[in-house]
Every structure is written in C-alpha cells, then in structure tokens.
Write a protein that holds these residues in place. Sequence first.
Motif, PDB file in Angstrom:
ATOM      1  N   VAL A   1       0.777  -1.058  -0.004  1.00 10.81           N
ATOM      2  CA  VAL A   1       0.095  -0.026   0.014  1.00 10.81           C
ATOM      3  C   VAL A   1       1.012   1.419   0.071  1.00 10.81           C
ATOM      4  CG1 VAL A   1      -1.781   1.410   1.280  1.00 10.81           C
ATOM      5  CG2 VAL A   1      -1.783  -1.228   1.266  1.00 10.81           C
ATOM      6  N   ASN A   2       0.970   1.962  -1.138  1.00  7.40           N
ATOM      7  CA  ASN A   2       1.617   3.185  -1.369  1.00  7.40           C
ATOM      8  C   ASN A   2       3.168   2.910  -0.816  1.00  7.40           C
ATOM      9  OD1 ASN A   2      -0.376   4.448  -2.303  1.00  7.40           O
ATOM     10  ND2 ASN A   2      -1.045   5.253  -0.203  1.00  7.40           N
ATOM     11  N   GLY A   3       3.626   1.902  -1.141  1.00  5.55           N
ATOM     12  CA  GLY A   3       5.100   1.583  -0.907  1.00  5.55           C
ATOM     13  C   GLY A   3       5.437   0.843   0.433  1.00  5.55           C
ATOM     14  N   TYR A   4       4.199   0.844   1.256  1.00  7.69           N
ATOM     15  CA  TYR A   4       4.506   0.177   2.649  1.00  7.69           C
ATOM     16  C   TYR A   4       3.909  -1.342   2.541  1.00  7.69           C
ATOM     17  CZ  TYR A   4       5.320   4.768   4.276  1.00  7.69           C
ATOM     18  OH  TYR A   4       5.863   6.008   4.586  1.00  7.69           O
TER      19      TYR A   4
END
Length: 116
Positions: free
Chosen positions: A9-12
């Motif tokens: 999720v968004n790079g996480y």
Amino acid sequence: MEKLTYTNVNGYLIPNITYKSGNQMEQLGKYGFLRRDYLKNHRNSTYQVMLLQDTIGEHLLEVDKAAREREEVILKQLEEKEPLPDKEKNQMAWVRAANQHRAIAEEIILKELIYV
C-alpha cells in the motif's frame, strides 16, 4: 503455521491478518454486541489486545451466553417476588409488569457483566 502474506500500500508492506473470530461474531446476540461496543469505546487497549490475540470472539460469545442465562434467572426471581397479573383479565397490566421485569433484569446484567 500459516504463511504471513503482505499487501503493498503506497510502498508500505501491510500484513494480511485474518481472524478466526469472524465466524463467531455472526452468532452474537444483544449482550455480546453491547460488550463489544463497551470494550471498543471505554477499554480500547483491552479490546485491541483481545483482537490481536484472536480471543475477542470467544470472550463476546461467553459474555452473551452468561448474560442470557443470568437474565432467565433474574426474571424467574422477579416473577416469584412479584407475580405477573393474569394476562387474560388485564393484558395491559401484564405487558406493563413484564416490561418492568425485563428492564430491571437488563439493568442488572449491564452493571454485572457488560460494563465492567
């Protein structure tokens, strides 16, 4: 042991956590939901710990069952102490008395089992 999977999720990377308690929530009655709401709103840390340990469903079912059993006992005691009027002769008086008994029983249950 199940393999833990992740969602990006968004790079996480967020772990995908599933709970066994989900199925138990479908069996909850009124008192189980009241207990859940109380824990969420007033004892949030306890609620979060139980949620993460996957014990919340079992706890809520246990409280719901105990509350229903306690309600039966209280209603029997109240009826012995203050018998309900004859339903055939005076239906409104019977409804009034039965509702009063139920309200008393519910108040006792809320104080003893739900809001603790």
